[in-house]
Write an enzyme that holds these catalytic residues in place. Structure first.
Site, PDB file in Angstrom:
ATOM      1  N   THR A 128       0.876  -1.161   0.000  1.00  0.00           N
ATOM      2  CA  THR A 128       0.000   0.000   0.000  1.00  0.00           C
ATOM      3  C   THR A 128       0.911   1.207   0.000  1.00  0.00           C
ATOM      4  O   THR A 128       2.066   1.093   0.405  1.00  0.00           O
ATOM      5  CB  THR A 128      -0.835   0.035   1.305  1.00  0.00           C
ATOM      6  OG1 THR A 128      -1.294  -1.266   1.590  1.00  0.00           O
ATOM      7  CG2 THR A 128      -2.005   0.978   1.208  1.00  0.00           C
ATOM      8  N   GLY A 178     -10.354  -4.514   0.151  1.00  0.00           N
ATOM      9  CA  GLY A 178      -9.577  -4.484   1.391  1.00  0.00           C
ATOM     10  C   GLY A 178      -9.870  -3.255   2.222  1.00  0.00           C
ATOM     11  O   GLY A 178     -10.905  -2.611   2.069  1.00  0.00           O
ATOM     12  N   ASP A 179      -8.924  -2.919   3.103  1.00  0.00           N
ATOM     13  CA  ASP A 179      -9.161  -1.856   4.069  1.00  0.00           C
ATOM     14  C   ASP A 179      -8.993  -0.457   3.495  1.00  0.00           C
ATOM     15  O   ASP A 179      -9.527   0.499   4.045  1.00  0.00           O
ATOM     16  CB  ASP A 179      -8.185  -2.013   5.236  1.00  0.00           C
ATOM     17  CG  ASP A 179      -6.735  -1.906   4.766  1.00  0.00           C
ATOM     18  OD1 ASP A 179      -6.318  -2.753   3.952  1.00  0.00           O
ATOM     19  OD2 ASP A 179      -6.033  -0.978   5.186  1.00  0.00           O
ATOM     20  N   THR A 219      -1.289   0.203   6.655  1.00  0.00           N
ATOM     21  CA  THR A 219      -0.846  -0.777   5.652  1.00  0.00           C
ATOM     22  C   THR A 219      -0.620  -2.109   6.351  1.00  0.00           C
ATOM     23  O   THR A 219      -0.245  -2.148   7.523  1.00  0.00           O
ATOM     24  CB  THR A 219       0.440  -0.304   4.935  1.00  0.00           C
ATOM     25  OG1 THR A 219       0.856  -1.321   4.019  1.00  0.00           O
ATOM     26  CG2 THR A 219       1.573  -0.025   5.914  1.00  0.00           C
ATOM     27  N   GLY A 220      -0.894  -3.197   5.630  1.00  0.00           N
ATOM     28  CA  GLY A 220      -0.745  -4.526   6.230  1.00  0.00           C
ATOM     29  C   GLY A 220      -1.866  -5.422   5.767  1.00  0.00           C
ATOM     30  O   GLY A 220      -2.457  -5.184   4.713  1.00  0.00           O
ATOM     31  N   GLY A 246      -5.172  -6.377   5.210  1.00  0.00           N
ATOM     32  CA  GLY A 246      -6.373  -5.553   5.199  1.00  0.00           C
ATOM     33  C   GLY A 246      -7.527  -6.099   6.011  1.00  0.00           C
ATOM     34  O   GLY A 246      -8.259  -5.353   6.657  1.00  0.00           O
TER      35      GLY A 246
END
Lengths: 320, 320
Positions: free
Chosen positions: A184, A214-215, A235-236, A238
C-alpha cells in the site's frame, strides 16, 4: 510553516535486510524521498495538507517499486484492480474508490469523488464512468500498470496454489517481501492552517479474486482524518485492519481517553491489532506536527519530513 | 434464556403518521413482528445470536415492504444491487458483500463470506462467483426482487432528475417515505451464551449509479459487534453513517469512556451524527440485554423482544 509536517509509507511486511540488495534499498530510499519532497514542497509553499498528501501518493503511484498505480500487483485474472481513499480532517469529508481498472491515479479519482460526488465510495465500472463524466482520462490499456516484478509475484502465487489448492483461501502474513501479496502507499500531513489529511492508495493483493475489497477504501479502517485528533494511513493485512478499525481506533483513543498520538498509535498497532492477529503498521500525524509510525512486522517503507526540512527515512525494524 | 434479547429495524426516514394508511401501518407492524419472532424463536431454543439475526433479517429480505431482498429499490439502470454485512461479537469476525445482483438473501451470502472466505468484503460479480462456488443458488433473473411500489419510486426519481439535472448529485434527506431513496433492514441480538451479533441488509438507494457503495457493508459504519461492548446496526443516509463511523463509535464510547449502551447510542445518533448533518438511527444491544433504538429523523421501523416474550414495536417518533 510552523507545525507543518508530512509522513509517508510504501507498504509493510516481512522486509528483511538480508533479502535486500544495496541497489534495491537505495532505489526505495530515493523513491520515498521523492514522495516526501513532493508533499513537503507544497506545504512549504503555503499549500494545503490535502494537496500535499495527494502529491506524495501520486509520486508513489507513478513509481513502479510500490504497489499502487504503475507497479500495482496483478489480480488472479492477470489484471489490476486498485483502491484508494482520501480524508480531509478539517471537514471530515471523504472520497474513496474500489476496484478501478483503468484509472491512472486512483487517489486523484478518490479526491474527485470527495469533491464532485454526493457519495463517499464508488466502485468498479461505475467509478470509471464517474471519472470520465468528470473529465478524467483513463489509460487505454491496463498494461500501463504492468511490471515484470509483479507478474513474477503472480506466477509465484499461481504456482503455489497449484501445489496447494487451499493456498488462496488463506491470508498470507509470512511471505517475504519479494513475493509479498500485499502493499500500500499512503501519506498524512498537517499544513500551516492546522488542517490534517490522510490518503492511501493500493493495488491490493496479488492473485486476488472474487471482487475482494480491502481496508484502503474503508473509512476508519485504512484511512481516517479529523482535525480534533489525527490523520492516519494504515498498511498490512487488510482483513485485520478492517476488523480492528485501526485508523479510527487511534483517533477514538485520543478523543475519548486523552492518549497522545504516539500512545494511541502504539496501543492500536502493537497491542490491539497484533492481538487480533493482524500484521502491519500505520503512519499518523496530529495538528501539532507530532508523527507516529509504529509497525508490528519486520519492516515498513516509511519516511517523515518536518517544517525545518529534517528528513527521516526507514525500511527495516531498527528498534533493536 | 436469561438476558436473551433481540432488536430489529426496517429503515428510518421521514415516516409520518399522516402519510400512512391504517392498512399499511398494520402490514409493517405484522412484518416487524414476524421478523422479531423468527429471531426470538431461535434464541428461545438455545440458538446463537448469529443464527437469530440472520433469521430476522431473512424474514425482512423476503418481505416486499422492506428495502432488502424482494422489494429492494431499483438502481438508475432499473436493476438491483444489494449490500449486506454480519458481525460476530464473540470472535469479531465479519463478512460482507457489496453490489450483488442475483443473490436471493444477501445477508446469507455475507455469512458465507465470514465462514468460508479469508476475506471480509466481496463485491459484484466476484461475490456471486464465490456464492456459486460455495453451493449457493442465484435467482435466475433480477425481476425476482421487483415490486411495483419500488418501480414507481424509480420513475419518480427519474422524473425529478429530468426536471432538475442536479437532483442526482444531492443526497436526499427530505423525501417522505413514499418516495424515500433509502431503507435498510437490520437485527442485533444477544444469546444465552452472552454473545452479541449484528446483521444489516439493504437494496441501497433508489436511482443509484456509479457503483455507489453505502454504509451497510462497511464494518464500523453500518454494522459492528463486539462482546466487550455492544452490537449495532444503523440505517439512514449512508454517506454520513460512514463519515461518522456510527456503529463503531458507539462501541468506542462504551469501551473508552465507560458510557452505558443507551448513553453512547444517544451521544452518537442524537449529537455527533446529527451535527455532521446525518439523518437516521440505530438499533443497539449489549451482553446484558439492554437495548437502545435512537433515531434523529421522523420515524424508524423498529421492534424489540425480551427473554420473557415482551414485544415492543414502533414506526413513528412517539417521544412527544
Amino acid at each position: 510553516m510552523s507545525n507543518c509536517a508530512i509522513a509517508i509509507h510504501g507498504g509493510a511486511g516481512t522486509i528483511l535486510r538480508t533479502s535486500m540488495t544495496p541497489e534495491k534499498e537505495k532505489a526505495y530510499l530515493v523513491g520515498l524521498k521523492e514522495s516526501l519532497t513532493a508533499g513537503y514542497e507544497i506545504l512549504k509553499g503555503g499549500g494545503t495538507s490535502m494537496d500535499a498528501v495527494i502529491a506524495s501518493v501520486v509520486a508513489m503511484e507513478n513509481n513502479p517499486l510500490f504497489n499502487a498505480g504503475v507497479g500495482a500487483v496483478f489480480t488472479h485474472d492477470g489484471g489490476h484492480e486498485q483502491d484508494a481513499c482520501i480524508c480531509d480532517g478539517a471537514t471530515k469529508n471523504v472520497g474513496a474508490v474500489a476496484a478501478v481498472k483503468r484509472v491512472k491515479s486512483p487517489i486523484t479519482l478518490a479526491r474527485l469523488v470527495l469533491e464532485k460526488s454526493p457519495h463517499v465510495l464508488l466502485a468498479g465500472d461505475g467509478a470509471e464512468k464517474f471519472a470520465v463524466a468528470n473529465g478524467m482520462e483513463l489509460v487505454a490499456d491496463q498494461s500501463y500498470f504492468d511490471t515484470d516484478f509483479r507478474r513474477k509475484q503472480l506466477e509465484f502465487a499461481l504456482a503455489k496454489e497449484k501445489k496447494d489448492a487451499t493456498a488462496h483461501t488463506q491470508l498470507d502474513h509470512s511471505d517475504d517481501n519479494e513475493n509479498s501479496k500485499m502493499g500500500t502507499v499512503g501519506a498524512v500531513a498537517v499544513d500551516e492552517y492546522g488542517n490534517v489529511a490522510a490518503a492511501t492508495s493500493t493495488g491490493g493483493m496479488t492473485n486476488k479474486r472474487h471482487g475482494r475489497i480491502g481496508d484502503t477504501p474503508m473509512i476508519g479502517a485504512g484511512t481516517y482524518a479529523d482535525n480534533k485528533t489525527c490523520a492516519v494511513s494504515a498498511t498490512g493485512v487488510g482483513e485485520y485492519i478492517m476488523r480492528g478499525m485501526v485508523s479510527y481506533d487511534i483517533s477514538a483513543l485520543m478523543e475519548y481517553k486523552g492518549l497522545s498520538l504516539s500512545e494511541a498509535a502504539d496501543v492500536v498497532v502493537m497491542e490491539k491489532f497484533f492481538e487480533l492477529g493482524g500484521s502491519g503498521g500505520v503512519i499518523a500525524i496530529d495538528r501539532q506536527g507530532n508523527i507516529a509510525m509504529p509497525f508490528n512486522c519486520k519492516g515498513m517503507y516509511r519516511g517523515s519530513m518536518l517544517a525545518d526540512g529534517t528528513i527521516e527515512l526507514g525500511i527495516f525494524d531498527d528498534r533493536g
